[in-house]
Design a protein around this motif. Structure first.
Motif, PDB file in Angstrom:
ATOM      1  N   ASN A 232       0.841  -1.204   0.000  1.00 40.82           N
ATOM      2  CA  ASN A 232       0.000   0.000   0.000  1.00 40.82           C
ATOM      3  C   ASN A 232       0.875   1.253   0.000  1.00 40.82           C
ATOM      4  O   ASN A 232       1.774   1.390   0.832  1.00 40.82           O
ATOM      5  CB  ASN A 232      -0.916   0.002   1.226  1.00 40.82           C
ATOM      6  N   VAL A 233       0.606   2.127  -0.937  1.00 34.81           N
ATOM      7  CA  VAL A 233       1.315   3.406  -1.041  1.00 34.81           C
ATOM      8  C   VAL A 233       0.349   4.516  -0.618  1.00 34.81           C
ATOM      9  O   VAL A 233      -0.718   4.685  -1.224  1.00 34.81           O
ATOM     10  CB  VAL A 233       1.830   3.666  -2.465  1.00 34.81           C
ATOM     11  N   ALA A 234       0.721   5.258   0.412  1.00 37.19           N
ATOM     12  CA  ALA A 234      -0.098   6.383   0.877  1.00 37.19           C
ATOM     13  C   ALA A 234       0.570   7.692   0.400  1.00 37.19           C
ATOM     14  O   ALA A 234       1.690   8.013   0.828  1.00 37.19           O
ATOM     15  CB  ALA A 234      -0.218   6.345   2.399  1.00 37.19           C
ATOM     16  N   TYR A 235      -0.126   8.364  -0.475  1.00 37.90           N
ATOM     17  CA  TYR A 235       0.461   9.591  -1.056  1.00 37.90           C
ATOM     18  C   TYR A 235      -0.551  10.734  -0.961  1.00 37.90           C
ATOM     19  O   TYR A 235      -1.717  10.592  -1.341  1.00 37.90           O
ATOM     20  CB  TYR A 235       0.839   9.366  -2.518  1.00 37.90           C
ATOM     21  N   THR A 236      -0.071  11.851  -0.430  1.00 41.88           N
ATOM     22  CA  THR A 236      -0.864  13.091  -0.410  1.00 41.88           C
ATOM     23  C   THR A 236      -0.110  14.143  -1.194  1.00 41.88           C
ATOM     24  O   THR A 236       0.999  14.529  -0.800  1.00 41.88           O
ATOM     25  CB  THR A 236      -1.087  13.583   1.026  1.00 41.88           C
TER      26      THR A 236
END
Length: 357
Positions: A232-236
């Motif tokens: 899982n890649v969490a990008y903001t």
């Protein structure tokens, strides 16, 4: 020529035999032989035609002299043809000059010929006509709405509500002149020039317009964030901060009202986040590709496979000089395939086998 001695008179025509006369003077008599004794020596009245000239003596006539001429009996002076023509021309010029001077005095001041305001010709017009023309052809178009682009969003500005407008009276009044030059005043020959319209700026109204820009445009800079947990890649994503450049925006509104209507870029100041938006996007793309599937490692004839979850846990990003820099934990990656790769670490002797033929 003949004489009547009883009346002591001499009648002489302008030209008779050898007698001659000159206008305004006594006649000159050239006697013929034997005739001079017939004239008395007393004074005579000389005539040219029927006009009395003056009293002269016979002796003076014989000698060709001139008798006195009374001023009251001189022939009146008459001008010659060239003198009449010159006087007529001079009189006509004086009358024409007087006419133009009177007309100029009655007409009042006008705008010099050849003068234009923002490309609108007002040369030769009086004050009222010039003011009306500037209002119709300069001030009214200048009051049309302006369009500004704010990062893809269109902002509408009404110049009059923003406190910026063209003053026709103040534009025309400094241009008025009372010219006495008929060529300039009546025939359009003069020294006019191109002038800019006078633009009035109401600071209070323009300040309110700048406040509206602030509410619509101002955004704060936001830093991006990027983290990976397994697959899982969490990008903001981050964003740039934007604020209106008020000085430049004021000047642009003032300059634009008298120009053709086109959409203009709103002047803003940009505040970049810690990591630029472009670099953060590139880092996110790399992370998603890294955890999209397993990675195979081939050592000789041994093939090992690193799971995507392990790659995700081993991958990390740090910030260096405003950029995301990726790094991998090699020990974690090797540990996931160590059991398989140990066979490749043990040495083996080469061998061969001979078969029939």
């Amino acid at each position: 020529c003949w004489v009547r001695p009883s009346r002591l008179s001499l009648r002489l025509p302008w030209r008779c035999g050898k007698a001659t006369s000159r206008p305004g003077r006594a006649s000159h008599l050239h006697d013929t032989p034997g005739a001079r004794d017939d004239f008395p020596q007393s004074g005579l009245l000389a005539y040219d035609g029927a006009r009395r000239v003056d009293r002269v003596s016979i002796e003076q006539l014989r000698k060709g002299g001139q008798g006195p001429v009374s001023e009251s009996h001189r022939r009146p002076w008459r001008p010659t043809r060239p003198q009449i023509i010159a006087a007529s021309v001079l009189g006509g010029v004086l009358v024409l000059v007087g006419f133009f001077v009177a007309l100029a005095a009655l007409a009042g001041p006008v705008v010099p010929a050849g003068t234009s305001v923002n490309g609108v010709d007002i040369g030769g017009l009086n004050r009222d006509a010039a003011v009306q023309k500037v209002r119709d052809e300069v001030a009214k178009p200048a009051a049309e709405p302006l369009e500004f682009d704010n990062n893809g969003e269109v902002l509408i500005v009404k110049p009059r509500q923003a406190g910026v407008w063209v003053n026709a009276v103040e534009t025309v009044d400094p241009l008025l002149q009372r010219s006495w030059n008929p060529l300039q005043r009546f025939f359009g020959i003069g020294g006019g020039s191109e002038v800019d319209a006078v633009i009035v700026v109401e600071d209070d109204e323009l300040d309110r317009q700048m406040g509206a820009f602030d509410r619509l445009v101002t955004t704060q800079a936001a830093d991006p964030s990027l983290s990976i947990n397994g697959t899982n890649v969490a990008y903001t994503p981050g964003q740039q901060g934007r604020t209106v450049d008020e000085d430049a925006a004021r000047e642009l509104i003032i300059e634009s009202i008298t120009q053709p209507r086109i959409r203009r870029e709103l002047p803003v100041e940009i505040q970049e986040p810690i990591v630029t938006v472009a670099n953060a996007e590139a880092a996110n793309t790399l992370a998603e590709s890294a955890v999209s599937g397993p990675v195979k490692i081939v050592v000789g004839d041994v093939v090992a496979e690193i799971p995507a979850r392990v790659i995700g846990d081993a991958l990390d990003f740090t910030i260096d000089n405003g950029d995301y820099v990726p790094s991998l934990n090699g020990a974690a990656l090797f540990a996931s395939v160590a059991d398989v790769l140990k066979f490749a670490e043990e040495p083996r002797d080469a061998r061969f086998k001979v078969r029939k033929n």
